[in-house]
Design an enzyme around this catalytic site. Structure first.
Site, PDB file in Angstrom:
ATOM      1  N   HIS A  12       0.963  -0.713   0.290  1.00  0.00           N
ATOM      2  CA  HIS A  12       0.005  -0.335  -0.300  1.00  0.00           C
ATOM      3  C   HIS A  12       1.059   0.578  -0.154  1.00  0.00           C
ATOM      4  O   HIS A  12       0.686   2.029  -0.741  1.00  0.00           O
ATOM      5  CB  HIS A  12      -1.099  -0.276   1.219  1.00  0.00           C
ATOM      6  CG  HIS A  12      -1.762   1.510   0.903  1.00  0.00           C
ATOM      7  ND1 HIS A  12      -2.889   1.820   0.529  1.00  0.00           N
ATOM      8  CD2 HIS A  12      -1.430   2.677   1.966  1.00  0.00           C
ATOM      9  CE1 HIS A  12      -3.727   2.242   1.774  1.00  0.00           C
ATOM     10  NE2 HIS A  12      -2.512   3.549   2.161  1.00  0.00           N
ATOM     11  N   GLU A  13       1.825   1.377   1.254  1.00  0.00           N
ATOM     12  CA  GLU A  13       3.271   2.690   0.906  1.00  0.00           C
ATOM     13  C   GLU A  13       3.468   2.327  -0.060  1.00  0.00           C
ATOM     14  O   GLU A  13       3.688   3.984  -1.050  1.00  0.00           O
ATOM     15  CB  GLU A  13       3.245   2.169   1.801  1.00  0.00           C
ATOM     16  CG  GLU A  13       2.601   2.024   3.650  1.00  0.00           C
ATOM     17  CD  GLU A  13       2.549   3.496   3.706  1.00  0.00           C
ATOM     18  OE1 GLU A  13       2.154   4.969   3.712  1.00  0.00           O
ATOM     19  OE2 GLU A  13       1.138   3.415   4.123  1.00  0.00           O
ATOM     20  N   HIS A  72       1.581   4.902  -2.896  1.00  0.00           N
ATOM     21  CA  HIS A  72       1.752   5.938  -2.882  1.00  0.00           C
ATOM     22  C   HIS A  72       2.739   6.498  -3.629  1.00  0.00           C
ATOM     23  O   HIS A  72       2.284   7.138  -4.744  1.00  0.00           O
ATOM     24  CB  HIS A  72       1.685   6.101  -1.916  1.00  0.00           C
ATOM     25  CG  HIS A  72       0.237   6.460  -1.241  1.00  0.00           C
ATOM     26  ND1 HIS A  72      -0.809   6.933  -1.255  1.00  0.00           N
ATOM     27  CD2 HIS A  72       0.167   5.790   0.219  1.00  0.00           C
ATOM     28  CE1 HIS A  72      -1.733   6.953  -0.350  1.00  0.00           C
ATOM     29  NE2 HIS A  72      -1.526   5.718   0.271  1.00  0.00           N
ATOM     30  N   GLU A 128      -5.877   6.680  -1.150  1.00  0.00           N
ATOM     31  CA  GLU A 128      -6.033   5.690  -0.260  1.00  0.00           C
ATOM     32  C   GLU A 128      -6.634   4.484  -0.947  1.00  0.00           C
ATOM     33  O   GLU A 128      -6.184   3.609  -1.106  1.00  0.00           O
ATOM     34  CB  GLU A 128      -6.737   6.435   0.661  1.00  0.00           C
ATOM     35  CG  GLU A 128      -6.248   7.517   2.016  1.00  0.00           C
ATOM     36  CD  GLU A 128      -4.530   6.862   2.180  1.00  0.00           C
ATOM     37  OE1 GLU A 128      -3.787   5.435   2.156  1.00  0.00           O
ATOM     38  OE2 GLU A 128      -3.737   7.842   2.578  1.00  0.00           O
TER      39      GLU A 128
END
Length: 263
Positions: free
Chosen positions: A135-136, A139, A198
């Site tokens: 997920h990070e 980004h 997100e």
């Protein structure tokens, strides 16, 4: 006045153009160059990591590095295979576990990944850690920081950017960097992404962790644990995300598609 502002913004978009997010293909506005973002984020990251206390837990540190390297390798493989090979030069991967009880993690532009020890108390396996790290990293791959900074520049400077920020954006970028990277925040570096970002990172993160060889089905159980632990307050890096139930529902819908990314 409003008409002139609208024309000015339109000209800004024509001058700077748009880019596409890898994996999702979403179009995004970019007023800030990649190098400007990397420079601003590296400054914030360097200040944070120089004052942070690194973890002395060798086992957990090795886990963060192991999972991080696999996801980074899968990310670069995808970029090479899908016409984004030039993007790889923007990443200088680094993986750190810091001694902090917060349930948190982040990845700065350029691939600087930090995981907090508080998060590791919830992580039960490499697969679950890959959910967060995927997920990070998503980004960073999606250039959400760039997009966020572009939005801030446009909000603060509007059409005036035509005569100032487009030709020399340095001052404008420095002024908005603190907003994007949480300069002065008690918790150090934070990235207040929108719910759109997100949700996109959730989807892209599943793709990246699956390509790295991890089990995407672990995401449901992990976020259920996170939801159960949110009774006392939402962790910082989840604060702008839709409700826990919506997030889990979305992930469940994404999972069948992950089959095509398995090796």
């Amino acid at each position: 006045m409003q008409k002139r502002l609208s024309v000015g913004i339109a000209l800004v978009l024509l001058l700077t153009g748009c880019s596409s997010v890898p994996i999702t293909g979403r179009k995004q506005m970019m007023l800030v160059s990649e190098q400007e973002v990397l420079s601003a984020s590296l400054t914030q990251y360097s200040e944070f990591i120089s004052s942070a206390q690194k973890s002395t837990n060798a086992t957990q540190t090795a886990q963060v590095v192991r999972v991080g390297k696999k996801i980074a390798a899968a990310t670069e493989e995808y970029l090479k295979a899908n016409g984004f090979a030039d993007e790889i030069a923007n990443f200088a991967w680094e993986f750190n576990l810091v001694n902090d009880a917060q349930v948190n993690a982040f990845c700065m532009p350029g691939g600087k990944i930090v995981v907090y020890e508080g998060l590791m108390k919830i992580v039960a396996s490499d697969d679950e850690l890959a959910v967060v790290m995927g997920h990070e990293v998503a980004h960073a791959v999606a250039k959400h920081s760039n997009e966020r900074m572009s939005q801030q520049v446009l909000t603060q400077y509007g059409a005036a950017i035509l005569s100032t920020a487009v030709s020399n954006k340095s001052a404008a970028i420095q002024n908005v960097a603190g907003t994007v990277y949480g300069l002065g925040s008690e918790i150090g570096v934070t990235l207040p992404f929108s719910r759109k970002h997100e949700t996109e990172a959730d989807y892209m993160g599943l793709v990246l962790m699956t390509m790295a060889g991890y089990n995407p089905n672990a995401a449901v159980g992990f976020w259920q644990k996170m939801a159960a632990g949110n009774a006392g307050g939402t962790p910082e890096f989840l604060s702008t995300h839709p409700s826990d139930s919506r997030r889990i529902s979305d992930i469940q819908q994404y999972l069948p598609e992950m089959e095509k990314y398995k090796k």
